[in-house]
Design an enzyme around this catalytic site. Structure first.
Site, short mmCIF file in Angstrom:
data_model
loop_
_atom_site.label_atom_id
_atom_site.label_comp_id
_atom_site.label_asym_id
_atom_site.label_seq_id
_atom_site.Cartn_x
_atom_site.Cartn_y
_atom_site.Cartn_z
N HIS A 242 -9.76 2.18 4.78
CA HIS A 242 -8.70 2.42 5.57
C HIS A 242 -8.96 3.37 6.55
O HIS A 242 -9.66 4.43 6.35
CB HIS A 242 -7.64 2.61 4.42
CG HIS A 242 -6.16 2.76 5.38
ND1 HIS A 242 -5.75 3.59 6.07
CD2 HIS A 242 -5.29 1.77 5.08
CE1 HIS A 242 -4.59 3.17 6.46
NE2 HIS A 242 -4.07 2.27 5.76
N SER B 285 3.05 -1.65 10.59
CA SER B 285 4.25 -1.50 10.77
C SER B 285 4.91 -2.98 10.74
O SER B 285 5.65 -3.63 11.33
CB SER B 285 4.53 -1.09 12.33
OG SER B 285 4.11 0.25 12.45
N ASN C 193 0.92 -1.19 -0.01
CA ASN C 193 0.02 0.02 -0.18
C ASN C 193 0.87 1.17 -0.05
O ASN C 193 1.55 1.64 1.01
CB ASN C 193 -0.83 0.00 1.26
CG ASN C 193 -1.87 1.26 1.49
OD1 ASN C 193 -1.86 2.08 0.31
ND2 ASN C 193 -2.20 1.53 2.61
N TRP C 194 0.94 1.88 -1.18
CA TRP C 194 1.95 2.98 -1.07
C TRP C 194 1.61 4.09 -0.83
O TRP C 194 2.43 5.26 -0.77
CB TRP C 194 2.43 3.00 -2.67
CG TRP C 194 3.53 2.14 -2.95
CD1 TRP C 194 3.81 1.02 -2.61
CD2 TRP C 194 4.42 2.41 -4.27
NE1 TRP C 194 5.02 0.42 -3.23
CE2 TRP C 194 5.42 1.39 -4.30
CE3 TRP C 194 4.76 3.45 -5.07
CZ2 TRP C 194 6.28 1.34 -5.10
CZ3 TRP C 194 5.80 3.56 -5.70
CH2 TRP C 194 6.48 2.37 -5.94
N LYS C 195 0.33 4.24 -0.55
CA LYS C 195 -0.53 5.63 0.12
C LYS C 195 0.09 6.78 -0.89
O LYS C 195 0.01 6.59 -1.85
CB LYS C 195 0.12 5.85 1.70
CG LYS C 195 0.01 4.62 2.41
CD LYS C 195 0.20 4.98 3.96
CE LYS C 195 -0.40 3.72 4.68
NZ LYS C 195 -0.28 3.73 5.82
N GLY D 75 2.09 2.91 10.80
CA GLY D 75 2.90 3.90 10.38
C GLY D 75 3.93 4.58 11.82
O GLY D 75 4.51 5.32 11.98
N GLU E 33 -6.18 -3.97 10.85
CA GLU E 33 -4.94 -2.84 10.96
C GLU E 33 -5.24 -2.14 12.27
O GLU E 33 -6.17 -0.86 12.06
CB GLU E 33 -5.01 -1.92 9.81
CG GLU E 33 -4.62 -2.61 8.52
CD GLU E 33 -3.86 -1.75 7.38
OE1 GLU E 33 -2.73 -1.89 7.03
OE2 GLU E 33 -4.54 -0.49 7.05
N GLU F 68 -7.13 5.76 7.71
CA GLU F 68 -6.61 7.09 7.25
C GLU F 68 -7.96 7.92 6.40
O GLU F 68 -8.23 9.00 6.41
CB GLU F 68 -5.36 7.09 6.34
CG GLU F 68 -4.22 6.85 7.31
CD GLU F 68 -3.30 6.14 6.57
OE1 GLU F 68 -3.07 5.90 5.04
OE2 GLU F 68 -2.32 5.62 7.34
P1 PGA Z 1 2.34 0.86 7.73
O1 PGA Z 1 1.10 0.94 6.93
O2 PGA Z 1 3.04 -0.68 7.22
O3 PGA Z 1 3.50 1.95 7.13
O4 PGA Z 1 2.12 0.80 9.06
C1 PGA Z 1 0.08 0.05 6.89
C2 PGA Z 1 -1.11 0.33 5.95
O5 PGA Z 1 -1.59 1.63 6.44
O6 PGA Z 1 -1.92 -0.27 5.25
#
Ligand code: PGA
Length: 242
Positions: free
Chosen positions: A93, A205, A5-7, A167, A161, A95
């Site tokens: 997600h 993470s 997941n590159w965001k 993150g 998650e 976010e």
């Molecule tokens: P992260 O993100 O591996 O940087 O914690 C995971 C995600 O949000 O899908």
């Protein structure tokens, strides 16, 4: 399955380098799908590169709107994603739940519309730190899972998650992941009207050090990886050792 997941990261140059490297160097196993979710503006470009490579990487989107046709500036629908070569789409997600204030109704509509276009939704659930500390984790997860239409449940992949692990460099430990995945799987079994297996992947993470232990649990069907997926060499190693 191992999902990158590159965001909001990357460029054409980085995507090209990543696909060249990863598709040449992963010890590909049909049972362990390799999925790249780049930013929306690069989906078409990424889809074309994937077709020209060994075809062992699949394309996923980080975003999808629910309506197929609407006067929505900036909107992207599931038909467009399918047209660009997507097979997967991340929905719910944390976010996006937070920043876009996505309600359960919106998420449920997104799920239906993506499944209608034969996309596989990766539906994210997870509790915040505050909810965890208040012992509300199971209630929160149950509410989030209730968004899923029971007749379409078996078409979804669930990504657990924990918000506090995303993150932050602080992944959930394996016993906690197993406990929560068991709870989710039990809840899905009761809710689904199909006996089809529903995959539950972990994200938050994940890195080169913890990936093997997490992936090797029989309660974990895959990994959703943000930060550690950006570097092609690190991601390839994670895929190969998991
Ligand atoms: P992260 O993100 O591996 O940087 O914690 C995971 C995600 O949000 O899908």
């Amino acid at each position: 399955m191992i999902i990158a997941n590159w965001k909001m990261n990357g460029s054409k140059e980085l995507i090209k380098e990543w696909i060249d490297f990863v598709s040449h160097n992963i010890e590909f196993n049909q049972a362990k799908e390799c999925i790249l979710c780049p930013p929306t503006c690069y989906l078409d470009y990424t889809g074309t590169l994937i077709k020209q490579s060994y075809n062992n990487v699949k394309l996923g989107s980080q975003h999808c709107d629910s309506a197929l046709s609407a006067p929505l500036t900036g909107g992207i629908n599931s038909q467009m994603l399918e047209d660009a070569g997507c097979e997967f789409v991340i929905i719910g997600h944390s976010e996006q739940r937070i920043h876009l204030k996505e309600s359960n109704q919106i998420l449920s509509d997104k799920l239906k519309s993506s499944i209608e276009m034969n996309l596989n939704p990766i539906f994210c659930v997870g509790e915040s730190l505050q909810q965890k500390e208040a012992n509300q984790t199971n209630d929160i997860l149950a509410q989030q899972l209730d968004t899923l239409p029971s007749n379409l449940l078996h078409e979804c992949i669930i990504a657990y998650e924990p918000v506090w692990a995303i993150g932050t460099g602080k992944n959930a430990d394996i016993s906690y992941i197993e406990e929560i995945h068991t709870f989710i799987k039990e809840k899905l079994k009761n809710k689904s009207d199909s006996t089809n297996y529903i995959s539950v992947v972990y994200g938050g993470s994940v890195n080169l050090v913890n990936c093997k232990e997490i992936y090797s649990s029989d309660k974990v069907d895959g990994l959703l990886i943000g930060g550690a997926s950006l570097d092609s060499d690190t991601f390839t190693k994670i895929y190969n050792i998991s």
